[in-house]
Design a protein around this motif. Structure first.
Motif, PDB file in Angstrom:
ATOM      1  N   CYS A 129     -19.949 -19.554   2.175  1.00  0.00           N
ATOM      2  CA  CYS A 129     -20.613 -20.641   1.474  1.00  0.00           C
ATOM      3  C   CYS A 129     -19.974 -21.983   1.713  1.00  0.00           C
ATOM      4  O   CYS A 129     -20.630 -22.983   1.789  1.00  0.00           O
ATOM      5  CB  CYS A 129     -20.635 -20.332  -0.013  1.00  0.00           C
ATOM      6  SG  CYS A 129     -21.428 -21.587  -0.986  1.00  0.00           S
ATOM      7  N   PHE A 130     -18.673 -22.011   1.845  1.00  0.00           N
ATOM      8  CA  PHE A 130     -18.048 -23.311   1.682  1.00  0.00           C
ATOM      9  C   PHE A 130     -17.228 -23.726   2.897  1.00  0.00           C
ATOM     10  O   PHE A 130     -16.212 -24.376   2.781  1.00  0.00           O
ATOM     11  CB  PHE A 130     -17.255 -23.311   0.388  1.00  0.00           C
ATOM     12  CG  PHE A 130     -18.124 -22.798  -0.724  1.00  0.00           C
ATOM     13  CD1 PHE A 130     -19.265 -23.505  -1.083  1.00  0.00           C
ATOM     14  CD2 PHE A 130     -17.881 -21.595  -1.340  1.00  0.00           C
ATOM     15  CE1 PHE A 130     -20.120 -23.039  -2.070  1.00  0.00           C
ATOM     16  CE2 PHE A 130     -18.728 -21.122  -2.325  1.00  0.00           C
ATOM     17  CZ  PHE A 130     -19.843 -21.844  -2.689  1.00  0.00           C
TER      18      PHE A 130
ATOM     19  N   HIS B 273     -26.364 -31.100  -0.250  1.00  0.00           N
ATOM     20  CA  HIS B 273     -24.976 -31.543  -0.391  1.00  0.00           C
ATOM     21  C   HIS B 273     -24.287 -31.399   0.953  1.00  0.00           C
ATOM     22  O   HIS B 273     -24.932 -31.060   1.937  1.00  0.00           O
ATOM     23  CB  HIS B 273     -24.241 -30.780  -1.498  1.00  0.00           C
ATOM     24  CG  HIS B 273     -24.086 -29.317  -1.246  1.00  0.00           C
ATOM     25  ND1 HIS B 273     -25.133 -28.436  -1.341  1.00  0.00           N
ATOM     26  CD2 HIS B 273     -23.005 -28.580  -0.893  1.00  0.00           C
ATOM     27  CE1 HIS B 273     -24.690 -27.214  -1.063  1.00  0.00           C
ATOM     28  NE2 HIS B 273     -23.408 -27.276  -0.781  1.00  0.00           N
TER      29      HIS B 273
ATOM     30  N   HIS C  59     -21.700 -29.438   2.173  1.00  0.00           N
ATOM     31  CA  HIS C  59     -20.990 -28.265   2.695  1.00  0.00           C
ATOM     32  C   HIS C  59     -21.605 -27.792   4.013  1.00  0.00           C
ATOM     33  O   HIS C  59     -22.828 -27.836   4.198  1.00  0.00           O
ATOM     34  CB  HIS C  59     -20.996 -27.133   1.669  1.00  0.00           C
ATOM     35  CG  HIS C  59     -20.055 -27.396   0.522  1.00  0.00           C
ATOM     36  ND1 HIS C  59     -20.299 -26.975  -0.754  1.00  0.00           N
ATOM     37  CD2 HIS C  59     -18.868 -28.051   0.490  1.00  0.00           C
ATOM     38  CE1 HIS C  59     -19.290 -27.356  -1.538  1.00  0.00           C
ATOM     39  NE2 HIS C  59     -18.418 -28.005  -0.805  1.00  0.00           N
TER      40      HIS C  59
ATOM     41  N   HIS D 101     -24.775 -25.766   4.665  1.00  0.00           N
ATOM     42  CA  HIS D 101     -26.063 -26.381   4.302  1.00  0.00           C
ATOM     43  C   HIS D 101     -26.464 -27.493   5.260  1.00  0.00           C
ATOM     44  O   HIS D 101     -27.650 -27.777   5.401  1.00  0.00           O
ATOM     45  CB  HIS D 101     -26.002 -26.927   2.864  1.00  0.00           C
ATOM     46  CG  HIS D 101     -25.859 -25.848   1.834  1.00  0.00           C
ATOM     47  ND1 HIS D 101     -26.904 -25.406   1.048  1.00  0.00           N
ATOM     48  CD2 HIS D 101     -24.789 -25.081   1.498  1.00  0.00           C
ATOM     49  CE1 HIS D 101     -26.477 -24.429   0.263  1.00  0.00           C
ATOM     50  NE2 HIS D 101     -25.197 -24.210   0.521  1.00  0.00           N
TER      51      HIS D 101
ATOM     52  N   HIS E 177     -21.951 -29.702  -8.554  1.00  0.00           N
ATOM     53  CA  HIS E 177     -21.273 -28.840  -7.576  1.00  0.00           C
ATOM     54  C   HIS E 177     -20.368 -29.699  -6.679  1.00  0.00           C
ATOM     55  O   HIS E 177     -19.250 -29.318  -6.341  1.00  0.00           O
ATOM     56  CB  HIS E 177     -22.354 -28.098  -6.795  1.00  0.00           C
ATOM     57  CG  HIS E 177     -21.938 -27.452  -5.521  1.00  0.00           C
ATOM     58  ND1 HIS E 177     -21.027 -26.440  -5.463  1.00  0.00           N
ATOM     59  CD2 HIS E 177     -22.329 -27.673  -4.232  1.00  0.00           C
ATOM     60  CE1 HIS E 177     -20.879 -26.065  -4.196  1.00  0.00           C
ATOM     61  NE2 HIS E 177     -21.646 -26.801  -3.436  1.00  0.00           N
TER      62      HIS E 177
ATOM     63  N   ASP F 222     -26.470 -25.724  -4.290  1.00  0.00           N
ATOM     64  CA  ASP F 222     -25.467 -24.831  -4.878  1.00  0.00           C
ATOM     65  C   ASP F 222     -25.148 -25.121  -6.346  1.00  0.00           C
ATOM     66  O   ASP F 222     -24.227 -24.518  -6.906  1.00  0.00           O
ATOM     67  CB  ASP F 222     -24.171 -24.889  -4.059  1.00  0.00           C
ATOM     68  CG  ASP F 222     -24.298 -24.140  -2.747  1.00  0.00           C
ATOM     69  OD1 ASP F 222     -25.320 -23.452  -2.548  1.00  0.00           O
ATOM     70  OD2 ASP F 222     -23.373 -24.233  -1.919  1.00  0.00           O
TER      71      ASP F 222
END
Ligand SMILES: [Zn+2]
Length: 312
Positions: A17-18, A95, A97, A100, A174, A193
């Motif tokens: 995810c990050f 966002h 990250h 994404h 987030h 997120d």
């Protein structure tokens, strides 16, 4: 709908995810397949690796919310082309990250450019600031993928494929650059997120996130979402990761965040240290449902982020 009824990909997602915005993840994407899930009207959710992609298609072309990772761009475009031959006109990034925004430049390249119908990449201005502020980080985020159509106002409106699309900045949730995208005609919300069902939210304190902003953002999404009479259907929610959800799923998630926030706030008022708060396990009754062995956001990580948001 009850939780987990449309559960599809969650356990695998949080590992990825990050990833940092400019970096490439250390993962082989060869075996990743893109799953296309119809959401409502002309909205689809594309699930591969990284964050979910929301797609709106129609007579004017294609709008994407988030682009996963660059190596997946050909597979994403192949699925998009099954749904629409039209130009990709908009990418909205929820966002900064890497899971994404990672595919922005690759999608832009594959989509081709018609000067009369250019692709615009939209994001809240803090996303652009963050993606360009990492001059020392290599590789640099590719220029063609930067959201140069950034906005700094509380909302930004579009009209595309016959419906109003409203982008809301949710401050310090987030991250500090979160956008929620409302497809007003289709009655679908893409949350990024801010909302990740079946897990704890990742409050990225280093990049401007906070539990207070997270709760405000979830409450705002609940204001925008209207459940159907049966509590099934109504507004559908595409989360940053995980299954298609509805209003009731957000309520449950919001309540969990509020309860944990309240517990940790009470502990801080008793002058407990972070280690003491972690040892007191303020998330214990949620851990079974919200943490797996693959979870990026462990109970301790969530507790620490809430603590840091609230500590004086
Ligand atoms: Zn994220």
């Amino acid at each position: 709908m009850t939780r987990k009824t449309r559960h599809s990909t969650f356990p695998a997602l949080l590992i990825l995810c990050f990833a940092h915005a400019g970096g490439q993840p250390q993962q082989n994407f060869d075996n990743v397949q893109i799953h296309v899930e119809p959401v409502q009207h002309n909205i689809y959710m594309l699930v591969g690796a990284g964050g979910n992609t929301t797609l709106q298609v129609g007579s004017e072309g294609v709008l994407m919310v988030d682009t996963q990772f660059a190596p997946l761009a050909p597979k994403l475009m192949a699925e998009i082309r099954k749904l629409s031959p039209g130009p990709v006109r908009y990418i909205i990034n929820t966002h900064m990250h890497g899971d994404h925004v990672g595919g922005n430049a690759a999608i832009a390249k594959l989509a081709g450019s018609d000067p009369a119908l250019p692709l615009k990449i939209i994001a809240q201005e803090n996303v652009l600031n963050r993606l360009t502020a990492t001059a020392s980080v290599q590789p640099r985020f590719p220029e063609e993928g930067l959201p140069i159509d950034e906005y700094g106002t509380p909302t930004k409106n579009l009209h595309f494929n016959g419906e109003a699309i409203i982008i809301y900045h949710e401050p310090s949730a987030h991250t500090d650059g979160d956008s929620v995208v409302l497809f007003r005609g289709s009655d679908v919300i893409s949350t990024g997120d801010i909302f990740t069902p079946d897990g704890y939210p990742f409050l990225d304190i280093e990049h401007g996130g906070s539990v207070q902003g997270e709760i405000l953002a979830l409450n705002h999404i609940l204001q925008l979402a209207v459940p159907a009479k049966t509590q099934e259907g109504g507004t559908y929610i595409v989360p940053g990761h995980g299954r298609i959800c509805d209003d009731a799923d957000i309520v449950e998630f919001r309540d969990m965040v509020v309860i944990v926030r309240d517990r940790i706030r009470a502990m801080i008022q008793k002058n407990m240290t972070l280690d003491q708060v972690k040892a007191a396990k303020p998330t214990l009754d949620y851990d079974t449902e919200c943490v797996t062995s693959n979870s990026f956001v462990t109970a301790d990580r969530f507790v620490e982020a809430v603590y840091k948001s609230l500590a004086p």
